[in-house]
Design a protein around this motif. Structure first.
Motif, PDB file in Angstrom:
ATOM      1  N   TYR A  33      36.424  37.191  46.615  1.00  0.00           N
ATOM      2  CA  TYR A  33      37.089  36.417  45.771  1.00  0.00           C
ATOM      3  C   TYR A  33      38.580  35.914  46.377  1.00  0.00           C
ATOM      4  O   TYR A  33      39.361  36.774  46.912  1.00  0.00           O
ATOM      5  N   PHE A  35      42.567  34.325  45.665  1.00  0.00           N
ATOM      6  CA  PHE A  35      43.683  33.913  44.266  1.00  0.00           C
ATOM      7  C   PHE A  35      44.575  33.459  44.914  1.00  0.00           C
ATOM      8  O   PHE A  35      45.314  33.789  45.987  1.00  0.00           O
ATOM      9  N   TYR A  37      48.546  33.601  43.279  1.00  0.00           N
ATOM     10  CA  TYR A  37      49.354  33.918  42.242  1.00  0.00           C
ATOM     11  C   TYR A  37      50.889  33.382  42.534  1.00  0.00           C
ATOM     12  O   TYR A  37      51.412  32.998  43.517  1.00  0.00           O
ATOM     13  N   ARG A  50      41.569  30.698  41.471  1.00  0.00           N
ATOM     14  CA  ARG A  50      40.620  31.512  41.510  1.00  0.00           C
ATOM     15  C   ARG A  50      39.466  30.819  42.280  1.00  0.00           C
ATOM     16  O   ARG A  50      39.137  29.835  41.828  1.00  0.00           O
ATOM     17  N   MET A  95      39.884  39.393  47.345  1.00  0.00           N
ATOM     18  CA  MET A  95      39.345  40.647  46.775  1.00  0.00           C
ATOM     19  C   MET A  95      37.794  40.839  47.212  1.00  0.00           C
ATOM     20  O   MET A  95      37.367  39.854  47.012  1.00  0.00           O
ATOM     21  N   THR A  99      30.252  45.622  43.044  1.00  0.00           N
ATOM     22  CA  THR A  99      30.175  46.111  41.610  1.00  0.00           C
ATOM     23  C   THR A  99      31.273  47.030  40.836  1.00  0.00           C
ATOM     24  O   THR A  99      31.699  46.762  39.821  1.00  0.00           O
ATOM     25  N   SER A 100      31.750  47.821  41.815  1.00  0.00           N
ATOM     26  CA  SER A 100      32.797  48.812  41.013  1.00  0.00           C
ATOM     27  C   SER A 100      34.383  48.228  41.272  1.00  0.00           C
ATOM     28  O   SER A 100      35.363  48.837  41.091  1.00  0.00           O
ATOM     29  N   GLY A 101      34.210  46.910  41.736  1.00  0.00           N
ATOM     30  CA  GLY A 101      35.700  46.264  41.899  1.00  0.00           C
ATOM     31  C   GLY A 101      36.585  46.811  43.352  1.00  0.00           C
ATOM     32  O   GLY A 101      36.028  47.767  43.693  1.00  0.00           O
ATOM     33  N   SER A 102      37.430  46.221  43.352  1.00  0.00           N
ATOM     34  CA  SER A 102      38.141  46.733  44.646  1.00  0.00           C
ATOM     35  C   SER A 102      39.596  46.346  44.496  1.00  0.00           C
ATOM     36  O   SER A 102      39.832  45.347  43.621  1.00  0.00           O
ATOM     37  N   ARG A 103      40.467  46.650  45.353  1.00  0.00           N
ATOM     38  CA  ARG A 103      41.926  46.236  45.540  1.00  0.00           C
ATOM     39  C   ARG A 103      41.723  44.762  45.658  1.00  0.00           C
ATOM     40  O   ARG A 103      41.155  44.054  46.131  1.00  0.00           O
ATOM     41  N   LEU A 104      43.193  44.239  45.462  1.00  0.00           N
ATOM     42  CA  LEU A 104      43.590  43.050  45.707  1.00  0.00           C
ATOM     43  C   LEU A 104      44.592  43.063  46.824  1.00  0.00           C
ATOM     44  O   LEU A 104      45.334  43.945  46.931  1.00  0.00           O
ATOM     45  N   THR A 105      44.222  42.345  48.095  1.00  0.00           N
ATOM     46  CA  THR A 105      45.105  42.615  49.167  1.00  0.00           C
ATOM     47  C   THR A 105      45.881  41.105  49.236  1.00  0.00           C
ATOM     48  O   THR A 105      45.438  40.097  49.304  1.00  0.00           O
ATOM     49  N   PHE A 106      47.229  41.343  49.302  1.00  0.00           N
ATOM     50  CA  PHE A 106      48.100  40.201  49.293  1.00  0.00           C
ATOM     51  C   PHE A 106      48.673  39.622  50.565  1.00  0.00           C
ATOM     52  O   PHE A 106      48.991  40.798  51.229  1.00  0.00           O
ATOM     53  N   GLY A 107      49.042  38.396  50.527  1.00  0.00           N
ATOM     54  CA  GLY A 107      50.054  37.868  51.886  1.00  0.00           C
ATOM     55  C   GLY A 107      51.348  38.470  51.444  1.00  0.00           C
ATOM     56  O   GLY A 107      51.719  38.556  50.390  1.00  0.00           O
TER      57      GLY A 107
END
Lengths: 116, 113
Positions: A33, A35, A37, A50, A95, A99-107
């Motif tokens: 995914y 995003f 923000y 998104r 991101m 299934t268990s999700g993961s962190r968001l990595t930002f610029g």
């Protein structure tokens, strides 16, 4: 590891005009995914838009739209009819789809100023 | 309240002291994240909780940092023996489901003198 790059530390635009913020990312994942923000001076992070990587159609939310180029790993944000309230720091984020999700990595962010 | 809340909103401490930051996620949100944002910079991942799974602690910068979460509710981030480089805004976010965009709290601004 994933990386997100925003090459424009600062941008400015006149009210009512259109501006495009750039974002590129690096990943070996196929499902993920993306995003955008917005963080105004109040420091509250607000989701703008998104995009799911499996969708070819570009996401739109009112005056905000993206140009998602999966092969080029590019995810730019276009703001139409810019308003003074759009002045903020804009962050692109990635991101992995797990299934268990993961962190968001930002610029590192792009500071956008809308001038009257 | 309807959103993610964090307390305190501001914290000033002396170098070497321990601090605890609190995050109350949105009710029912299984995923919870902590990020650090230094002045003028982007968001640095610290830790991620998802339901009853083992947390992803890979972003914690040193063993002075730790975090806990009670079930699917409150989380606390603890920084021991604070250093001046720990000064930053600490942001918490929660999400109802993996893959859905997290909602962020207002952050705690930590200043270490």
């Amino acid at each position: 590891a994933q990386t997100v790059t925003q090459s424009q530390p600062e941008m400015s635009v006149q009210e009512a005009e259109t501006v495009t913020l750039s974002c590129t990312y690096d990943t070996s994942e196929s499902n993920y995914y993306l995003f955008w923000y917005k963080q105004p001076p109040s420091r509250q992070m607000i989701l703008v838009i998104r995009q799911e990587a499996y969708k070819q159609q570009n996401a739109t939310e009112n005056r905000f739209s993206v140009n998602f180029q999966k092969a080029a790993k590019s995810f730019s944000l276009k703001i139409s009819d810019s308003q003074l309230g759009d002045t903020a720091m804009y962050f692109c984020a990635f991101m992995k789809q797990e299934t268990s999700g993961s962190r968001l990595t930002f610029g590192e962010g792009t500071q956008l100023t809308v001038n009257p | 309240g309807a959103g993610v809340s964090q307390s305190p909103s501001n914290k000033v401490t002396e170098k070497g002291k321990d601090v605890e930051l609190r995050c109350d996620p949105i009710s029912g949100h299984t995923a919870l994240y902590w990020y650090r944002q230094r002045l003028g910079q982007g968001l640095e991942f610290l830790i991620y909780f998802q339901g009853n799974s083992a947390p992803d602690k890979s972003g914690l910068p040193s063993d002075r940092f730790s975090a806990e979460r009670t079930g699917e509710s409150v989380s606390t981030l603890t920084i021991q023996r604070t250093q001046q480089e720990d000064s930053a805004v600490y942001l918490c976010a929660s999400s109802p489901d993996p893959g859905l965009s997290p909602f962020f709290g207002p952050g705690t601004r930590l200043t270490v003198l």
